[in-house]
Design an enzyme around this catalytic site. Sequence first.
Site, mmCIF file in Angstrom:
data_model
loop_
_atom_site.group_PDB
_atom_site.id
_atom_site.type_symbol
_atom_site.label_atom_id
_atom_site.label_comp_id
_atom_site.label_asym_id
_atom_site.label_seq_id
_atom_site.Cartn_x
_atom_site.Cartn_y
_atom_site.Cartn_z
ATOM 1 C CG ASP A 67 -0.327 -0.501 2.495
ATOM 2 O OD1 ASP A 67 0.908 -0.544 2.578
ATOM 3 O OD2 ASP A 67 -1.075 -0.853 3.416
ATOM 4 C CG ASN A 136 -8.794 -1.172 11.992
ATOM 5 O OD1 ASN A 136 -7.935 -1.889 11.499
ATOM 6 N ND2 ASN A 136 -9.216 -0.063 11.398
ATOM 7 C CG HIS A 138 -5.756 -1.996 8.861
ATOM 8 N ND1 HIS A 138 -5.871 -0.670 9.224
ATOM 9 C CD2 HIS A 138 -4.445 -2.280 9.015
ATOM 10 C CE1 HIS A 138 -4.689 -0.196 9.566
ATOM 11 N NE2 HIS A 138 -3.811 -1.157 9.451
ATOM 12 C CD GLU A 143 -8.793 1.073 7.731
ATOM 13 O OE1 GLU A 143 -8.658 0.166 8.578
ATOM 14 O OE2 GLU A 143 -8.242 2.180 7.847
HETATM 15 C C1 F6R Z 1 1.506 -1.289 6.106
HETATM 16 C C2 F6R Z 1 0.193 -1.924 6.209
HETATM 17 C C3 F6R Z 1 -0.592 -1.894 7.474
HETATM 18 C C4 F6R Z 1 0.249 -2.183 8.722
HETATM 19 C C5 F6R Z 1 -0.611 -2.118 9.969
HETATM 20 C C6 F6R Z 1 0.195 -2.343 11.234
HETATM 21 O O1 F6R Z 1 2.055 -1.462 4.834
HETATM 22 O O2 F6R Z 1 -0.256 -2.461 5.243
HETATM 23 O O3 F6R Z 1 -1.633 -2.849 7.389
HETATM 24 O O4 F6R Z 1 0.841 -3.439 8.599
HETATM 25 O O5 F6R Z 1 -1.247 -0.894 10.053
HETATM 26 O O6 F6R Z 1 1.068 -1.265 11.410
HETATM 27 P P1 F6R Z 1 2.170 -1.272 12.548
HETATM 28 O O7 F6R Z 1 3.148 -2.325 12.201
HETATM 29 O O8 F6R Z 1 2.754 0.123 12.495
HETATM 30 O O9 F6R Z 1 1.449 -1.548 13.828
#
Ligand code: F6R
Length: 249
Positions: A67, A136, A138, A143
């Site tokens: 992403d 959450n 995702h 989401e």
């Molecule tokens: C990042 C992504 C997100 C993160 C998620 C966890 O490329 O796709 O899904 O993996 O938000 O983020 P952290 O590791 O910062 O808790």
Amino acid sequence: MKLYVARSAEEWNRLTAQIVREVIEAKPDAVLGLATGNTPIGMYKELVRMYKAGEIDFSRVRTFNLDEYLGIDPGHPASFISFMKQHLFDHVNIDPDRMHIPKANPDDPEAEAAAYRELLRTYGPCDLQVLGIGTNGHIGFNEPGTSFDSVTSVVELHESTRKANAPAFGGDPANVPARAITVGISEIMTAKKILLLATGAGKADIMKAALEGEVTEQVPASVLQRHDDVVVVCDEAAASRLELPRSER
Ligand code: F6R
């Protein structure tokens, strides 16, 4: 699903990087799906160490990031391309022509998402997809409520995600871009192997819901229960509520 629980940050870094390395050793031109965020930083650090020690060769590897935010300068320190350069791309021998990540400031975001979807179709599926998990549930920026059939597209970020990611934008959720391009859930699920990473007590509840709760679009990561080769690497804190049997290696 295999669950490994590391006893220290060093062990977690080694274990996660070792899983990536084994995929590349088995297939030097492997296609890797990569995640950004706080969680994988130690894994990338260990991969860079392995590269510098001559233990891993990225020259034929192809990468697809999951992403990217929309509407920021790619040079912004919080863009995912900046993250990837800082933590991996600038330090290893990945061919720039084989690193793929959606553009942060395309003229036409929908066309950019469609082009990325096509690129994934051409070179995918990923041999290994690395995933973090949002509090959450995702995965990527898919989401809660996203269809399990989703494909790469332009998405709106939830307020909780903008809040969680605010530290990289000076602490104010309003500064976090409202939209992003993300690889879809159906594409994530085509990966041959999935490496799900989680650390910290803040992920304990969502890991329980995702891995041991109902499979529901309200918890996007719960779809992983339907994949037949998922490796989960947690620390004790993130694994604290899990009842799944633990594997050792
Ligand atoms: C990042 C992504 C997100 C993160 C998620 C966890 O490329 O796709 O899904 O993996 O938000 O983020 P952290 O590791 O910062 O808790």
